[in-house]
Design a protein around this motif. Structure first.
Motif, PDB file in Angstrom:
ATOM      1  N   ALA A   1       6.191 -16.114  -9.479  1.00 54.07           N
ATOM      2  CA  ALA A   1       6.481 -14.714  -9.785  1.00 54.07           C
ATOM      3  C   ALA A   1       5.266 -13.965 -10.316  1.00 54.07           C
ATOM      4  O   ALA A   1       5.046 -12.802  -9.983  1.00 54.07           O
ATOM      5  N   ARG A   2       4.458 -14.614 -11.109  1.00 53.06           N
ATOM      6  CA  ARG A   2       3.325 -13.906 -11.708  1.00 53.06           C
ATOM      7  C   ARG A   2       2.257 -13.562 -10.676  1.00 53.06           C
ATOM      8  O   ARG A   2       1.557 -12.565 -10.796  1.00 53.06           O
ATOM      9  N   TYR A   3       2.095 -14.420  -9.634  1.00 54.01           N
ATOM     10  CA  TYR A   3       1.145 -14.104  -8.573  1.00 54.01           C
ATOM     11  C   TYR A   3       1.613 -12.865  -7.808  1.00 54.01           C
ATOM     12  O   TYR A   3       0.832 -11.959  -7.519  1.00 54.01           O
ATOM     13  N   ALA A   4       2.900 -12.833  -7.469  1.00 51.40           N
ATOM     14  CA  ALA A   4       3.453 -11.691  -6.739  1.00 51.40           C
ATOM     15  C   ALA A   4       3.378 -10.428  -7.592  1.00 51.40           C
ATOM     16  O   ALA A   4       3.060  -9.344  -7.083  1.00 51.40           O
ATOM     17  N   TRP A   5       3.648 -10.556  -8.881  1.00 48.05           N
ATOM     18  CA  TRP A   5       3.632  -9.389  -9.760  1.00 48.05           C
ATOM     19  C   TRP A   5       2.236  -8.800  -9.852  1.00 48.05           C
ATOM     20  O   TRP A   5       2.076  -7.569  -9.933  1.00 48.05           O
ATOM     21  N   GLN A   6       1.202  -9.625  -9.825  1.00 50.49           N
ATOM     22  CA  GLN A   6      -0.166  -9.120  -9.862  1.00 50.49           C
ATOM     23  C   GLN A   6      -0.448  -8.219  -8.655  1.00 50.49           C
ATOM     24  O   GLN A   6      -1.105  -7.183  -8.780  1.00 50.49           O
ATOM     25  N   ILE A   7       0.041  -8.620  -7.488  1.00 50.24           N
ATOM     26  CA  ILE A   7      -0.154  -7.806  -6.285  1.00 50.24           C
ATOM     27  C   ILE A   7       0.632  -6.505  -6.414  1.00 50.24           C
ATOM     28  O   ILE A   7       0.138  -5.432  -6.056  1.00 50.24           O
ATOM     29  N   VAL A   8       1.862  -6.601  -6.916  1.00 49.49           N
ATOM     30  CA  VAL A   8       2.661  -5.395  -7.140  1.00 49.49           C
ATOM     31  C   VAL A   8       1.907  -4.436  -8.065  1.00 49.49           C
ATOM     32  O   VAL A   8       1.827  -3.224  -7.806  1.00 49.49           O
ATOM     33  N   ASP A   9       1.342  -4.965  -9.129  1.00 48.20           N
ATOM     34  CA  ASP A   9       0.634  -4.146 -10.105  1.00 48.20           C
ATOM     35  C   ASP A   9      -0.566  -3.446  -9.473  1.00 48.20           C
ATOM     36  O   ASP A   9      -0.862  -2.292  -9.782  1.00 48.20           O
ATOM     37  N   ILE A  10      -1.242  -4.134  -8.556  1.00 48.27           N
ATOM     38  CA  ILE A  10      -2.386  -3.537  -7.864  1.00 48.27           C
ATOM     39  C   ILE A  10      -1.932  -2.420  -6.925  1.00 48.27           C
ATOM     40  O   ILE A  10      -2.504  -1.324  -6.905  1.00 48.27           O
ATOM     41  N   LEU A  11      -0.890  -2.693  -6.153  1.00 46.95           N
ATOM     42  CA  LEU A  11      -0.436  -1.728  -5.142  1.00 46.95           C
ATOM     43  C   LEU A  11       0.327  -0.545  -5.728  1.00 46.95           C
ATOM     44  O   LEU A  11       0.574   0.440  -5.028  1.00 46.95           O
ATOM     45  N   ARG A  12       0.692  -0.634  -7.000  1.00 48.81           N
ATOM     46  CA  ARG A  12       1.363   0.507  -7.627  1.00 48.81           C
ATOM     47  C   ARG A  12       0.434   1.711  -7.748  1.00 48.81           C
ATOM     48  O   ARG A  12       0.885   2.851  -7.738  1.00 48.81           O
ATOM     49  N   ASP A  13      -0.867   1.456  -7.856  1.00 46.60           N
ATOM     50  CA  ASP A  13      -1.815   2.558  -7.949  1.00 46.60           C
ATOM     51  C   ASP A  13      -1.729   3.473  -6.732  1.00 46.60           C
ATOM     52  O   ASP A  13      -1.894   4.692  -6.846  1.00 46.60           O
ATOM     53  N   ASN A  14      -1.488   2.888  -5.560  1.00 44.84           N
ATOM     54  CA  ASN A  14      -1.451   3.678  -4.328  1.00 44.84           C
ATOM     55  C   ASN A  14      -0.283   4.655  -4.278  1.00 44.84           C
ATOM     56  O   ASN A  14      -0.287   5.578  -3.460  1.00 44.84           O
ATOM     57  N   ALA A  15       0.728   4.428  -5.109  1.00 48.41           N
ATOM     58  CA  ALA A  15       1.913   5.290  -5.121  1.00 48.41           C
ATOM     59  C   ALA A  15       2.015   6.082  -6.415  1.00 48.41           C
ATOM     60  O   ALA A  15       3.101   6.492  -6.824  1.00 48.41           O
ATOM     61  N   ASP A  16       0.882   6.296  -7.060  1.00 48.67           N
ATOM     62  CA  ASP A  16       0.849   7.027  -8.329  1.00 48.67           C
ATOM     63  C   ASP A  16      -0.198   8.129  -8.221  1.00 48.67           C
ATOM     64  O   ASP A  16      -1.385   7.858  -8.037  1.00 48.67           O
ATOM     65  N   ARG A  17       0.216   9.381  -8.334  1.00 47.86           N
ATOM     66  CA  ARG A  17      -0.708  10.501  -8.162  1.00 47.86           C
ATOM     67  C   ARG A  17      -1.806  10.519  -9.215  1.00 47.86           C
ATOM     68  O   ARG A  17      -2.860  11.141  -9.021  1.00 47.86           O
TER      69      ARG A  17
END
Length: 218
Positions: free
Chosen positions: A67-83
């Motif tokens: 879960a922590r590996y997947a969450w790290q990727i989620v955390d990175i890709l959240r920037d792309n959906a944040d103005r």
């Protein structure tokens, strides 16, 4: 063996073709924090008496990535959906709630993708010509699929009345001070808590044992 190793490395940069269903399935595993949900064309079947019929080939969801590996990727890709954080796509993809998204445009503009998610739903969008011919050079993933992705999710959220929720951060993560050395290549320009940073400081989530071992090795 060496050829295969190079091929696998370059695949992450888009040198091989991937179907939309495969791409969306991979991102659903990331969005599910490591739990893979097999794709099914039919969700359920019932006979004339209303009794549910077991569908052959259905496989139960299974944890395939920590879960922590997947969450790290989620955390990175959240920037792309944040103005406020996404330099290229943030203002276009922002849903006003936690979301992750990634776009991609093939070099010769035959395929353009956008795949992303909110905690409740994963959505993948492909745009291209049915005969695999090139599209106009003005077509990009952020100009086409990304806008469709946002519009679809906006309507889905409204229809389902989903609350704005975020992904739960797994245990074993630590906030680390990072020196952003922009003069070096990507992946090499980040040094954990190094003294005398001549560039900008920021904070990144890392696995706690790696952060501890890095600090202890100095």
């Amino acid at each position: 063996l060496e050829f295969r190793r190079v091929l696998f490395r370059s695949s992450a940069l888009g040198t091989t073709s991937v179907t939309l269903t495969d791409m969306t399935s991979a991102y659903s595993t990331i969005a599910g924090l490591g739990v893979k949900v097999p794709q099914h064309g039919i969700l359920s079947m019932r006979d004339h008496d209303g009794i549910e019929i077991e569908i052959p080939g259905h496989v139960a969801p299974k944890a395939v990535v920590a879960a922590r590996y997947a969450w790290q990727i989620v955390d990175i890709l959240r920037d792309n959906a944040d103005r406020h954080r996404g330099m290229l796509t943030g203002s276009i993809a922002d849903l006003g709630r936690p979301a992750m998204v990634k776009t991609g445009t093939e070099n010769d503009v035959r395929d353009t993708y956008t795949v992303g998610a909110i905690p409740q739903l994963v959505v993948g969008v492909w745009m291209g010509n049915a005969d695999n011919s090139r599209m106009a050079w003005t077509v990009t993933s952020s100009g086409g699929p990304l806008r469709i992705w946002k519009r679809f999710l906006t309507h889905a959220i409204a229809i389902k009345s989903w609350p704005a929720t975020d992904w739960t951060r797994p245990d074993g993560m630590a906030r680390a001070k990072v020196c952003e050395d922009q003069s070096r290549l990507g992946g090499e320009g980040f040094n954990l808590d190094r003294p005398g940073c001549p560039f900008a400081w920021s904070y990144e989530w890392v696995r706690s044992e790696e952060h501890t071992s890095e600090l202890q090795s100095r």
